[in-house]
Design an enzyme around this catalytic site. Structure first.
Site, PDB file in Angstrom:
ATOM      1  N   ARG A 138     -11.646 -12.274  17.693  1.00  0.00           N
ATOM      2  CA  ARG A 138     -10.620 -11.268  17.900  1.00  0.00           C
ATOM      3  C   ARG A 138      -9.593 -11.770  18.900  1.00  0.00           C
ATOM      4  O   ARG A 138      -9.906 -12.476  19.845  1.00  0.00           O
ATOM      5  CB  ARG A 138     -11.226  -9.968  18.428  1.00  0.00           C
ATOM      6  CG  ARG A 138     -12.090  -9.247  17.423  1.00  0.00           C
ATOM      7  CD  ARG A 138     -12.418  -7.853  17.893  1.00  0.00           C
ATOM      8  NE  ARG A 138     -13.239  -7.871  19.101  1.00  0.00           N
ATOM      9  CZ  ARG A 138     -13.527  -6.782  19.815  1.00  0.00           C
ATOM     10  NH1 ARG A 138     -13.018  -5.622  19.471  1.00  0.00           N
ATOM     11  NH2 ARG A 138     -14.279  -6.872  20.883  1.00  0.00           N
ATOM     12  N   HIS A 162       0.826  -1.209   0.000  1.00  0.00           N
ATOM     13  CA  HIS A 162       0.000   0.000   0.000  1.00  0.00           C
ATOM     14  C   HIS A 162       0.857   1.255   0.000  1.00  0.00           C
ATOM     15  O   HIS A 162       0.622   2.198  -0.757  1.00  0.00           O
ATOM     16  CB  HIS A 162      -0.910   0.014   1.206  1.00  0.00           C
ATOM     17  CG  HIS A 162      -1.569   1.340   1.404  1.00  0.00           C
ATOM     18  ND1 HIS A 162      -2.534   1.841   0.584  1.00  0.00           N
ATOM     19  CD2 HIS A 162      -1.352   2.307   2.322  1.00  0.00           C
ATOM     20  CE1 HIS A 162      -2.911   3.043   0.989  1.00  0.00           C
ATOM     21  NE2 HIS A 162      -2.206   3.348   2.028  1.00  0.00           N
TER      22      HIS A 162
END
Length: 313
Positions: free
Chosen positions: A266, A149
């Site tokens: 999570r 990115h």
């Protein structure tokens, strides 16, 4: 053969220089793609190879103060970028539909060119996200998506700014991305400030929702192009790339949302110490610049996806 290859490269370089918009040609890092490509290659080498080896036998640096200053400075910079995009057309003369590239030298066109370049240049500043990771020995945060990115985003934006700098439909995603980065860098600035500020970070979950909203807005806006009978003065390649960015990262972050907040997969928080460029150890998803998040940016291209974590775009 080498001579022919070199000759071809020289011809390509000359062609690109001739096609670069004269209104942006004198801006830093806009003379040719060679400069910015060299910087980005050096960044990749540092992030993947040189940096980790330099820190291998050293203790991690404590950079909380530097990170606080950096993150809050990025808040101000991105807020200014959003304001300039708005004043350059999005809050004044644009229709939010088929807004055309402005090929003139009017004050508004030149203002749009300046902010488009500033957005592009800010991507080089954001490379510091990775530098902080390296110096703090947070190598696990420097994933393929993070590096991809931070390197690919500014590389592609050079082409957009050099060839079509003055607005058009394609500038919408930059304004939205900068808006998201205001929120994101503010969050990570607070996170880097230490445990006493943890009580103000209850909205961590909504960072993912903000990222998803970003991708929806960008994808819906750019999709209008495909249903218009006529929308001249656009570059179809930019339209296609922006649409693909939006859809890809929407799917990526939707999966994270499902895994983290619906299925509950999570990772438990290990402690309350700042992680990353100022983020906490709990999984956080942010997309910055469309960054698939890095420093906590939702790195439309700067992210981490590992065991339920997505970082910094």
């Amino acid at each position: 053969m080498l001579r022919e290859a070199f000759s071809s490269v020289v011809k390509l370089h000359g062609y690109l220089q001739s096609r670069t918009d004269a209104r942006v040609r004198d801006y830093p890092l806009m003379q040719s793609p060679v400069q910015m490509t060299t910087i980005l290659l050096a960044y990749v080498i540092f992030a993947v190879y040189v940096g980790p080896r330099l820190m291998a036998n050293r203790k991690p640096f404590s950079l909380n103060r530097a990170m606080i200053i950096y993150n809050l400075s990025m808040v101000l910079l991105n807020a200014y970028i959003v304001y300039e995009f708005m004043m350059s057309g999005w809050a004044t003369t644009f229709t939010w539909r088929c807004d055309l590239l402005d090929l003139s030298s009017s004050p508004q066109a030149l203002r749009m060119i300046r902010v488009a370049w500033l957005f592009y240049f800010s991507k080089f500043i954001e490379l510091l996200d990775t530098v902080f990771f390296v110096l703090r020995k947070k190598q696990s945060q420097i994933t393929f998506l993070h590096v991809f990115h931070h390197s690919f985003m500014p590389w592609t934006w050079w082409w957009g700014v050099s060839l079509t700098p003055a607005g058009g439909m394609g500038s919408f995603h930059a304004m939205v991305n900068a808006s998201v980065h205001v929120i994101m860098y503010f969050y990570y600035g607070l996170s880097a400030a230490g445990p006493r500020f943890q009580k103000y970070l209850w909205w961590k979950k909504y960072m993912t929702a903000i990222q998803l909203t970003q991708f929806i807005l960008v994808s819906l806006h750019i999709s209008q192009y495909y249903f218009m009978e006529k929308c001249d003065y656009q570059v179809p390649l930019w339209i296609h790339l922006i649409w693909m960015y939006g859809v890809f990262f929407f799917l990526l972050f939707s999966n994270f949302w499902i895994q983290a907040y619906i299925k509950g997969n999570r990772l438990p928080a290990m402690d309350h110490k700042p992680n990353q460029n100022g983020s906490t150890p709990e999984p956080v998803t942010v997309v910055r610049n469309g960054k698939h998040c890095e420093n906590g940016h939702a790195n439309y291209a700067n992210g981490k996806i590992a065991m339920g974590k997505v970082k910094n775009i």
